[in-house]
Design a protein around this motif. Structure first.
Motif, PDB file in Angstrom:
ATOM      1  N   ALA A  26       0.974  -1.448   0.185  1.00 48.34           N
ATOM      2  CA  ALA A  26       0.417   0.016  -0.119  1.00 48.34           C
ATOM      3  C   ALA A  26       0.403   1.437   0.020  1.00 48.34           C
ATOM      4  CB  ALA A  26      -0.828   0.248   0.744  1.00 48.34           C
ATOM      5  N   LEU A  27       1.889   1.357   0.746  1.00 53.48           N
ATOM      6  CA  LEU A  27       3.276   2.372   0.589  1.00 53.48           C
ATOM      7  C   LEU A  27       3.688   2.652  -0.509  1.00 53.48           C
ATOM      8  CD1 LEU A  27       2.106   2.575   3.646  1.00 53.48           C
ATOM      9  CD2 LEU A  27       4.006   3.538   4.144  1.00 53.48           C
ATOM     10  N   LEU A  28       3.896   1.536  -0.863  1.00 53.64           N
ATOM     11  CA  LEU A  28       4.673   1.542  -2.556  1.00 53.64           C
ATOM     12  C   LEU A  28       3.911   2.150  -3.583  1.00 53.64           C
ATOM     13  CD1 LEU A  28       6.648  -2.098  -2.447  1.00 53.64           C
ATOM     14  CD2 LEU A  28       7.259   1.041  -2.458  1.00 53.64           C
ATOM     15  N   ALA A  29       2.197   1.619  -3.194  1.00 48.71           N
ATOM     16  CA  ALA A  29       1.471   2.134  -4.266  1.00 48.71           C
ATOM     17  C   ALA A  29       1.570   3.259  -4.192  1.00 48.71           C
ATOM     18  CB  ALA A  29      -0.069   1.309  -4.214  1.00 48.71           C
ATOM     19  N   ALA A  30       1.567   4.791  -3.543  1.00 53.44           N
ATOM     20  CA  ALA A  30       1.408   5.776  -3.115  1.00 53.44           C
ATOM     21  C   ALA A  30       2.111   6.143  -3.191  1.00 53.44           C
ATOM     22  CB  ALA A  30       0.748   6.612  -2.199  1.00 53.44           C
ATOM     23  N   ARG A  31       3.562   5.872  -3.807  1.00 53.66           N
ATOM     24  CA  ARG A  31       4.978   6.884  -4.216  1.00 53.66           C
ATOM     25  C   ARG A  31       4.267   7.702  -5.216  1.00 53.66           C
ATOM     26  NH1 ARG A  31      10.751   4.079  -3.716  1.00 53.66           N
ATOM     27  NH2 ARG A  31       9.690   3.435  -5.430  1.00 53.66           N
ATOM     28  N   PRO A  32       5.637   9.294  -5.571  1.00 50.17           N
ATOM     29  CA  PRO A  32       6.199   9.434  -4.421  1.00 50.17           C
ATOM     30  C   PRO A  32       5.382  10.211  -3.309  1.00 50.17           C
ATOM     31  CG  PRO A  32       5.681  11.156  -6.444  1.00 50.17           C
ATOM     32  CD  PRO A  32       5.074   9.528  -6.751  1.00 50.17           C
ATOM     33  N   TYR A  33       6.086  10.114  -2.497  1.00 47.82           N
ATOM     34  CA  TYR A  33       5.433  11.431  -1.147  1.00 47.82           C
ATOM     35  C   TYR A  33       6.045  12.598  -1.252  1.00 47.82           C
ATOM     36  CZ  TYR A  33       3.273   6.664   0.659  1.00 47.82           C
ATOM     37  OH  TYR A  33       3.193   5.641   0.028  1.00 47.82           O
ATOM     38  N   ALA A  34       4.846  13.977  -1.251  1.00 48.38           N
ATOM     39  CA  ALA A  34       5.435  15.481  -1.187  1.00 48.38           C
ATOM     40  C   ALA A  34       5.819  15.747   0.446  1.00 48.38           C
ATOM     41  CB  ALA A  34       4.231  15.691  -1.220  1.00 48.38           C
ATOM     42  N   THR A  35       5.299  14.774   1.237  1.00 47.72           N
ATOM     43  CA  THR A  35       5.570  15.099   3.170  1.00 47.72           C
ATOM     44  C   THR A  35       5.661  14.043   3.656  1.00 47.72           C
ATOM     45  OG1 THR A  35       3.321  15.517   3.099  1.00 47.72           O
ATOM     46  CG2 THR A  35       4.041  17.166   2.163  1.00 47.72           C
TER      47      THR A  35
END
Length: 172
Positions: free
Chosen positions: A37-46
Motif C-alpha cells: 500500500a505504501l509503495l503504491a502511493a509513492r512518491p510522497y510530497a511530505t
C-alpha cells in the motif's frame, strides 16, 4: 521544519527502486499488505503524506495482516539480538529491575497464551513500569478489542519508524 515540509531523506526514499523500497519498508513493518500500500502511493510530497498513507494502510489491515506484522516484533523485555531498532525501542526496559523483568516475562507469556500473539505496544519513550501497567490493563480485554488496540499501537510504531527512515536517509 514543520510536519508538512518534506525532510531531505524523503526524496531519496521516493527515488529508491521498488525492490529496495520494499526492503526498507518491510523493516518498518513486516506486513506485505502494508508495504504494498505504501509503495503504491509513492512518491510522497511530505512526511505528513507518508504518515497518512501509513495510517490508511494500517487501518485497512486484516487480522491476518496484523498477525503478520506482529510476528516480527520481539516480546517486551526481550529485544531482538543484534537489532539496534529493537533495543532502542525497548530502552525503557533496559534499566528495569530483575523483579520487573520477571514480572514482564510472566505477563507477556500469559498475554500470548490468551491472545495468541505478542503483546504489541509502542514502547518508545515508555518506562518498564508503564509497559507493565499497560499489559496488566490490556490482558483483561476481549480479543476483538485487543486486536484494535494492537492496530493502533502498530500505527504509532510505524510512524516513528518511518520518521526515522527518512531522517536516516537524509544523513546517508
Amino acid at each position: 521544519m514543520t510536519s508538512t515540509s518534506a525532510p531531505p531523506g524523503l526524496a531519496r526514499f521516493n527515488g529508491l527502486e521498488e525492490s529496495a523500497a520494499f526492503a526498507v519498508l518491510h523493516q518498518v513493518c513486516a506486513c506485505t499488505a502494508w508495504v504494498r500500500a505504501l509503495l503504491a502511493a509513492r512518491p510522497y510530497a511530505t512526511i505528513a503524506a507518508l504518515h497518512a498513507a501509513s495510517d490508511a494502510a494500517t487501518a485497512g489491515l486484516t487480522t491476518a495482516d496484523l498477525a503478520e506484522a506482529m510476528a516480527a516484533h520481539p516480546p517486551i523485555g526481550r529485544p531482538a539480538p543484534g537489532d539496534p531498532a529493537s533495543v532502542r525501542e525497548q530502552r525503557g526496559m533496559s534499566d528495569a529491575s530483575a523483579d520487573l523483568r520477571a514480572e514482564m516475562l510472566d505477563l507477556t507469556l500469559a498475554y500470548q497464551e490468551k491472545f495468541g500473539h505478542v503483546f504489541l505496544i509502542c514502547a518508545t519513550g515508555r518506562t518498564g513500569e508503564q509497559m507493565r501497567d499497560a499489559i496488566e490493563e490490556r490482558i483483561g480485554n476481549a480479543p476483538e478489542r485487543e486486536w484494535e488496540i494492537a492496530r493502533t499501537e502498530l500505527g504509532r510504531i510505524n510512524r516513528i519508524r518511518l520518521a526515522r527512515l527518512v531522517e536516516e536517509d537524509a544523513r546517508a
